[in-house]
Motif scaffolding. Structure first.
Motif, PDB file in Angstrom:
ATOM      1  N   SER A 234      40.333  46.787  44.114  1.00 42.48           N
ATOM      2  CA  SER A 234      40.174  48.092  43.448  1.00 42.48           C
ATOM      3  C   SER A 234      41.292  49.052  43.877  1.00 42.48           C
ATOM      4  CB  SER A 234      38.817  48.697  43.808  1.00 42.48           C
ATOM      5  OG  SER A 234      38.810  49.059  45.184  1.00 42.48           O
ATOM      6  N   ARG A 235      42.117  48.609  44.812  1.00 38.13           N
ATOM      7  CA  ARG A 235      43.173  49.417  45.423  1.00 38.13           C
ATOM      8  C   ARG A 235      42.617  50.590  46.223  1.00 38.13           C
ATOM      9  NH1 ARG A 235      47.921  46.990  43.623  1.00 38.13           N
ATOM     10  NH2 ARG A 235      47.714  46.046  41.556  1.00 38.13           N
ATOM     11  N   ALA A 236      41.299  50.556  46.531  1.00 38.32           N
ATOM     12  CA  ALA A 236      40.739  51.526  47.483  1.00 38.32           C
ATOM     13  C   ALA A 236      41.441  51.297  48.824  1.00 38.32           C
ATOM     14  CB  ALA A 236      39.234  51.322  47.630  1.00 38.32           C
ATOM     15  N   ARG A 237      41.780  50.029  49.115  1.00 38.95           N
ATOM     16  CA  ARG A 237      42.659  49.744  50.246  1.00 38.95           C
ATOM     17  C   ARG A 237      44.058  49.606  49.671  1.00 38.95           C
ATOM     18  NH1 ARG A 237      42.315  45.102  55.059  1.00 38.95           N
ATOM     19  NH2 ARG A 237      44.451  45.440  55.804  1.00 38.95           N
ATOM     20  N   GLY A 238      44.867  50.644  49.857  1.00 40.61           N
ATOM     21  CA  GLY A 238      46.158  50.695  49.174  1.00 40.61           C
ATOM     22  C   GLY A 238      47.358  50.526  50.087  1.00 40.61           C
ATOM     23  N   ASN A 239      47.106  50.054  51.327  1.00 42.20           N
ATOM     24  CA  ASN A 239      48.242  50.012  52.269  1.00 42.20           C
ATOM     25  C   ASN A 239      49.130  48.795  52.097  1.00 42.20           C
ATOM     26  OD1 ASN A 239      46.193  48.336  53.400  1.00 42.20           O
ATOM     27  ND2 ASN A 239      47.177  48.477  55.402  1.00 42.20           N
ATOM     28  N   ASN A 240      48.729  47.831  51.276  1.00 41.14           N
ATOM     29  CA  ASN A 240      49.597  46.679  51.033  1.00 41.14           C
ATOM     30  C   ASN A 240      49.436  46.247  49.572  1.00 41.14           C
ATOM     31  OD1 ASN A 240      50.654  43.930  50.904  1.00 41.14           O
ATOM     32  ND2 ASN A 240      50.875  44.104  53.122  1.00 41.14           N
ATOM     33  N   PRO A 241      50.179  46.899  48.657  1.00 41.89           N
ATOM     34  CA  PRO A 241      50.040  46.627  47.224  1.00 41.89           C
ATOM     35  C   PRO A 241      50.255  45.149  46.883  1.00 41.89           C
ATOM     36  CG  PRO A 241      51.381  48.590  47.584  1.00 41.89           C
ATOM     37  CD  PRO A 241      51.164  47.973  48.936  1.00 41.89           C
ATOM     38  N   GLY A 242      51.080  44.441  47.656  1.00 42.45           N
ATOM     39  CA  GLY A 242      51.313  43.015  47.405  1.00 42.45           C
ATOM     40  C   GLY A 242      50.028  42.214  47.561  1.00 42.45           C
ATOM     41  N   MET A 243      49.233  42.532  48.607  1.00 46.47           N
ATOM     42  CA  MET A 243      47.943  41.849  48.799  1.00 46.47           C
ATOM     43  C   MET A 243      46.983  42.192  47.659  1.00 46.47           C
ATOM     44  SD  MET A 243      47.422  39.558  51.047  1.00 46.47           S
ATOM     45  CE  MET A 243      45.642  39.546  50.895  1.00 46.47           C
ATOM     46  N   SER A 244      47.040  43.436  47.187  1.00 48.26           N
ATOM     47  CA  SER A 244      46.172  43.819  46.061  1.00 48.26           C
ATOM     48  C   SER A 244      46.534  43.004  44.825  1.00 48.26           C
ATOM     49  CB  SER A 244      46.314  45.319  45.766  1.00 48.26           C
ATOM     50  OG  SER A 244      45.741  46.075  46.804  1.00 48.26           O
ATOM     51  N   ASP A 245      47.839  42.890  44.537  1.00 45.33           N
ATOM     52  CA  ASP A 245      48.278  42.116  43.368  1.00 45.33           C
ATOM     53  C   ASP A 245      47.784  40.669  43.467  1.00 45.33           C
ATOM     54  OD1 ASP A 245      49.598  44.382  42.551  1.00 45.33           O
ATOM     55  OD2 ASP A 245      51.588  43.699  43.222  1.00 45.33           O
ATOM     56  N   LEU A 246      47.945  40.118  44.681  1.00 43.71           N
ATOM     57  CA  LEU A 246      47.571  38.720  44.901  1.00 43.71           C
ATOM     58  C   LEU A 246      46.060  38.503  44.739  1.00 43.71           C
ATOM     59  CD1 LEU A 246      49.477  36.417  45.934  1.00 43.71           C
ATOM     60  CD2 LEU A 246      48.359  36.702  48.126  1.00 43.71           C
ATOM     61  N   MET A 247      45.278  39.453  45.277  1.00 44.19           N
ATOM     62  CA  MET A 247      43.814  39.342  45.186  1.00 44.19           C
ATOM     63  C   MET A 247      43.366  39.494  43.735  1.00 44.19           C
ATOM     64  SD  MET A 247      42.510  38.831  48.264  1.00 44.19           S
ATOM     65  CE  MET A 247      43.872  37.760  48.584  1.00 44.19           C
ATOM     66  N   LEU A 248      44.063  40.349  42.971  1.00 46.26           N
ATOM     67  CA  LEU A 248      43.717  40.538  41.557  1.00 46.26           C
ATOM     68  C   LEU A 248      44.094  39.309  40.736  1.00 46.26           C
ATOM     69  CD1 LEU A 248      44.687  44.294  41.187  1.00 46.26           C
ATOM     70  CD2 LEU A 248      42.436  43.318  40.674  1.00 46.26           C
ATOM     71  N   ALA A 249      45.107  38.571  41.211  1.00 42.45           N
ATOM     72  CA  ALA A 249      45.552  37.379  40.479  1.00 42.45           C
ATOM     73  C   ALA A 249      44.709  36.148  40.818  1.00 42.45           C
ATOM     74  CB  ALA A 249      47.022  37.117  40.792  1.00 42.45           C
ATOM     75  N   THR A 250      43.806  36.290  41.818  1.00 44.22           N
ATOM     76  CA  THR A 250      42.980  35.149  42.230  1.00 44.22           C
ATOM     77  C   THR A 250      41.568  35.323  41.655  1.00 44.22           C
ATOM     78  OG1 THR A 250      44.267  35.097  44.280  1.00 44.22           O
ATOM     79  CG2 THR A 250      42.240  33.817  44.261  1.00 44.22           C
ATOM     80  N   ALA A 251      40.997  34.225  41.150  1.00 41.59           N
ATOM     81  CA  ALA A 251      39.680  34.305  40.510  1.00 41.59           C
ATOM     82  C   ALA A 251      38.612  34.724  41.526  1.00 41.59           C
ATOM     83  CB  ALA A 251      39.321  32.954  39.912  1.00 41.59           C
ATOM     84  N   PRO A 252      37.703  35.640  41.141  1.00 43.85           N
ATOM     85  CA  PRO A 252      36.641  36.091  42.053  1.00 43.85           C
ATOM     86  C   PRO A 252      35.843  34.939  42.669  1.00 43.85           C
ATOM     87  CG  PRO A 252      36.698  37.488  40.110  1.00 43.85           C
ATOM     88  CD  PRO A 252      37.690  36.380  39.865  1.00 43.85           C
ATOM     89  N   ASP A 253      35.569  33.883  41.899  1.00 40.62           N
ATOM     90  CA  ASP A 253      34.803  32.757  42.453  1.00 40.62           C
ATOM     91  C   ASP A 253      35.586  32.036  43.549  1.00 40.62           C
ATOM     92  OD1 ASP A 253      32.789  33.382  40.777  1.00 40.62           O
ATOM     93  OD2 ASP A 253      33.034  31.658  39.424  1.00 40.62           O
ATOM     94  N   ASP A 254      36.914  31.955  43.362  1.00 37.86           N
ATOM     95  CA  ASP A 254      37.755  31.341  44.390  1.00 37.86           C
ATOM     96  C   ASP A 254      37.759  32.212  45.653  1.00 37.86           C
ATOM     97  OD1 ASP A 254      38.389  29.177  42.843  1.00 37.86           O
ATOM     98  OD2 ASP A 254      40.353  29.942  42.202  1.00 37.86           O
ATOM     99  N   LEU A 255      37.813  33.519  45.459  1.00 34.79           N
ATOM    100  CA  LEU A 255      37.814  34.427  46.615  1.00 34.79           C
ATOM    101  C   LEU A 255      36.482  34.347  47.354  1.00 34.79           C
ATOM    102  CD1 LEU A 255      39.657  37.511  45.072  1.00 34.79           C
ATOM    103  CD2 LEU A 255      40.527  35.941  46.826  1.00 34.79           C
ATOM    104  N   ALA A 256      35.386  34.215  46.606  1.00 39.34           N
ATOM    105  CA  ALA A 256      34.066  34.094  47.241  1.00 39.34           C
ATOM    106  C   ALA A 256      34.001  32.812  48.072  1.00 39.34           C
ATOM    107  CB  ALA A 256      32.971  34.111  46.173  1.00 39.34           C
ATOM    108  N   ALA A 257      34.574  31.723  47.527  1.00 36.94           N
ATOM    109  CA  ALA A 257      34.576  30.456  48.265  1.00 36.94           C
ATOM    110  C   ALA A 257      35.446  30.582  49.519  1.00 36.94           C
ATOM    111  CB  ALA A 257      35.091  29.332  47.367  1.00 36.94           C
ATOM    112  N   LEU A 258      36.619  31.205  49.378  1.00 38.32           N
ATOM    113  CA  LEU A 258      37.502  31.391  50.534  1.00 38.32           C
ATOM    114  C   LEU A 258      36.812  32.227  51.617  1.00 38.32           C
ATOM    115  CD1 LEU A 258      40.899  31.889  48.682  1.00 38.32           C
ATOM    116  CD2 LEU A 258      40.561  30.353  50.637  1.00 38.32           C
TER     117      LEU A 258
END
Ligand code: HEC
Ligand code: HEC
Length: 195
Positions: free
Chosen positions: A164-188
């Motif tokens: 949500s970019r509520a954590r905005g200190n590393n935009p690259g991590m935000s981009d990467l998390m947005l590009a990863t499927a929520p189900d994959d992130l839940a599994a990780l």
């Protein structure tokens, strides 16, 4: 200085107070004294008192420093951490980061992910390449954090905050998390918590 028994520090403070105060500068406070407040949330034994609070014992030194710096700058926002960090100098942050990085990482006793969830997490890791940065076994290094054994609740929260970019200190991590499927992130998340 750090090796001195506690009463040494107290006697200096007592003397300074007794003889009019203002003698001992603020920097006379040892790292051990400065970090006492942290234990109230991050835990006396390194186990956070609440599962939405991150583990900082044994975390990478460079990463801890960057977070304190980012809280102070306001690049990472949090009602508790910002006021605490705003009172720290760069040297305080470096010393505090070093102090916590040398503590042992606590075992939060979270269950290992099922085989199915672990396989999904490993597949997601090979396509996104988390371990390209977070390194083997997700141990991190330098300014890249350790993720293995972090609480599931905190991982869930901070990944959602990156998205949500509520954590905005590393935009690259935000981009990467947005590009990863929520189900994959839940599994990780489940996989990492159980490591
Ligand atoms: C009142 C509770 C509280 C206290 C006291 C507190 N923290 Fe925190 N801290 C938190 C919370 C909650 C977060 C997570 C913020 C978020 O979700 O972004 C956090 C995050 C952090 C992080 C980022 C860790 C990561 O994995 O990203 C560091 C570093 C940190 N705190 C260091 C400290 C230090 C050093 C102290 C003592 C000087 C301290 N904290 C005191 C609640 C606290
Ligand atoms: C290009 C390098 C890179 C890749 C790839 C990467 N990360 Fe990160 N990650 C970082 C860095 C650097 C940080 C620290 C950001 C900061 O300073 O706030 C971080 C922070 C994080 C955090 C916050 C940890 C904490 O304590 O708050 C999580 C969770 C995370 N990454 C998960 C992942 C996952 C899951 C993947 C794979 C889907 C991944 N990362 C891929 C570099 C990377």
């Amino acid at each position: 200085m750090y090796g001195k028994p506690h009463w040494c520090v107290f006697s200096v403070v007592a003397l300074a107070t007794a003889f009019g105060g203002g003698v001992a500068p603020a920097s006379a406070e040892t790292v051990e004294e400065r970090v006492q407040v942290c234990a109230g949330c991050h835990g006396e034994n390194g186990k956070p008192v609440d599962r939405t609070i991150p583990t900082i014992w044994g975390q990478q030194q460079g990463y801890l420093y960057i977070q304190l710096r980012d809280f102070k700058r306001g690049d990472r926002q949090n009602d508790v951490m910002q006021p605490l960090a705003s009172m720290m100098t760069r040297d305080d942050m470096l010393a505090i980061a070093e102090y916590f990085s040398k503590k042992p990482w606590p075992d939060l006793g979270q269950p290992a992910a099922s085989k199915e969830v672990a396989n999904r997490a490993l597949r997601a890791n090979s396509s996104v390449g988390c371990t390209g940065c977070h390194l083997d076994q997700f141990q991190g290094d330098g300014t890249v954090p350790r993720l293995a054994g972090m609480s599931r609740e905190y991982l869930t929260k901070t990944i959602a905050d990156f998205r949500s970019r509520a954590r905005g200190n590393n935009p690259g991590m935000s981009d990467l998390m947005l590009a990863t499927a929520p189900d994959d992130l839940a599994a990780l998340t489940e996989y990492l918590a159980g490591r």
